[in-house]
Scaffold this active site. Structure first.
Site, short mmCIF file in Angstrom:
data_model
loop_
_atom_site.label_atom_id
_atom_site.label_comp_id
_atom_site.label_asym_id
_atom_site.label_seq_id
_atom_site.Cartn_x
_atom_site.Cartn_y
_atom_site.Cartn_z
N GLN A 1 0.86 -1.19 0.00
CA GLN A 1 0.00 0.00 0.00
C GLN A 1 0.89 1.24 0.00
OE1 GLN A 1 -2.16 1.90 3.31
NE2 GLN A 1 -4.04 1.24 2.28
N TYR B 1 -6.12 11.15 4.08
CA TYR B 1 -4.76 11.41 3.62
C TYR B 1 -4.80 12.16 2.28
CZ TYR B 1 -3.53 8.39 7.49
OH TYR B 1 -3.41 7.87 8.75
N ARG C 1 -7.73 2.07 -2.35
CA ARG C 1 -8.55 2.09 -1.13
C ARG C 1 -9.21 3.46 -1.00
NH1 ARG C 1 -7.57 1.23 5.43
NH2 ARG C 1 -8.62 -0.77 5.34
N GLY D 1 -8.98 -6.07 9.65
CA GLY D 1 -7.90 -5.26 10.15
C GLY D 1 -7.40 -5.71 11.50
N ARG D 2 -7.95 -5.13 12.58
CA ARG D 2 -7.42 -5.38 13.92
C ARG D 2 -7.47 -6.86 14.32
NH1 ARG D 2 -10.86 -2.14 17.57
NH2 ARG D 2 -12.32 -2.35 15.83
#
Length: 363
Positions: free
Chosen positions: A98, A178, A225, A317-318
């Protein structure tokens, strides 16, 4: 409908299952943003994921403002990624890099006091993580039109380095407030030139970056993404469908391998929102695999999303932080290890490579 554990073709990559590992910042590189040997162990442990999407990785010194995060702008960084990708491949896995420019959330201390860059002169809320503690964000300076080609060149260089380092493809980070997200949304993009104003202009940078990356890696090894909902790090839009549906259509025209959508709900993490999810509308314009992400905690939740016809795969994810063998645990309905927040971004093996696999759990 396919099962979460069925294979899926993601462009040029055949994924063994639809349990993808979402990008997860971990802070185990050096202060010079060079990957370290322990990162090879960490990613290889998680190689049973259908596809690993690496932690966000900086395309330039200008664009990286997270302590001990890795980069891909130098030969040294690219060479240090080689053992990581080799370890994943030796374990039977696939991995995309990424690539990341943080825009206005890069604190000036990372760049010898220089102001961060963004779409417009705005300031992120809250405080930045730096090597010397938390500090308020700086006001960004708008990128000049003449700088856009240089920025796109930075994405191109990172892509070439990723492919040379052995990654199976790249994902462009255009989410979570971002840089590219700062261009996409009218809450942070106040420009009046070709990159601002109407949605088709705010999409321009995303499209140009994606076209350039796809020209190098191949469209079938390029992913994106997006986070097409409410506020994320102070970045928001007054009419999300008007920008994100056309953005997805533009990415479909380029022919990218897959599109990942981060869609936290009202109780979600890192960008809570009560804005209606855009994934059903995006599904109508994006025909290649669509990957949904955010707060999926069980196989049942993920399968419902796949059965709906909106998602083709789910990125976790987590849950991957503490469960290196997550696909096996989900398939077996086994208990999940609990991650320790204090070690999310710390240095060393604790809370990184020391979580037990299912067969190593007592009882």
């Amino acid at each position: 409908m396919p099962s979460l554990f069925d294979p899926i073709q993601l462009g040029a990559v055949t994924a063994a299952n639809r349990v993808l590992m979402a990008p997860l910042t971990r802070g185990r590189a050096t202060k010079e943003h060079v990957p370290t040997p322990i990162m090879a162990d960490y990613y290889a442990q998680r190689a049973t994921s259908g596809l690993i999407i690496s932690e966000a990785t900086g395309i330039s010194r200008e664009g990286l403002g997270w302590p001990f995060a890795p980069g891909l702008w130098s030969d040294e960084q690219a060479q240090a990624w080689v053992p990581v990708t080799a370890a994943v491949h030796a374990a039977g896995g696939k991995i995309f890099a990424q690539i990341w420019h943080m825009g206005r959330v890069v604190h000036s201390s990372y760049n010898d006091g220089a102001a961060p860059v963004s779409a417009s002169a705005t300031t992120a809320p809250g405080k930045a993580h730096t090597y010397v503690g938390r500090h308020p964000y700086d006001t960004a300076r708008p990128l000049e039109l003449a700088e856009i080609p240089r920025l796109i060149d930075d994405y191109a260089r990172a892509t070439r380095n990723a492919i040379a380092a052995g990654f199976d493809g790249v994902q462009i980070h255009a989410a979570n407030g971002y840089l590219i997200d700062q261009f996409l949304r009218d809450g942070s993009n106040h420009r009046s030139d070709a990159y601002g104003g109407a949605p088709e202009n705010r999409i321009r940078l995303l499209r140009e970056v994606t076209e350039r990356v796809a020209a190098i890696a191949g469209a079938d090894r390029t992913a994106v993404r997006l986070s097409p909902n409410g506020d994320s790090q102070g970045v928001d839009d007054s009419d999300a469908p008007s920008v994100f549906v056309p953005a997805a259509r533009a990415l479909a025209e380029i022919g990218i391998a897959f599109l990942e959508l981060r869609e936290p709900g009202p109780e979600g993490t890192f960008g809570r929102t009560d804005v209606p999810r855009q994934s059903p509308a995006i599904r109508q314009v994006f025909g290649n695999p669509l990957v949904l992400n955010s707060d999926y905690l069980s196989a049942e939740q993920a399968q419902v999303a796949i059965d709906s016809g909106v998602a083709d795969a789910i990125s976790f994810g987590r849950t991957f932080l503490a469960n290196p063998d997550l696909p096996a645990r989900l398939r077996a309905g086994a208990p999940l290890n609990t991650d320790v927040m204090a070690t999310w971004y710390s240095q060393g093996a604790e809370g990184y490579t020391d979580y037990p696999a299912l067969e190593a759990v007592p009882g």
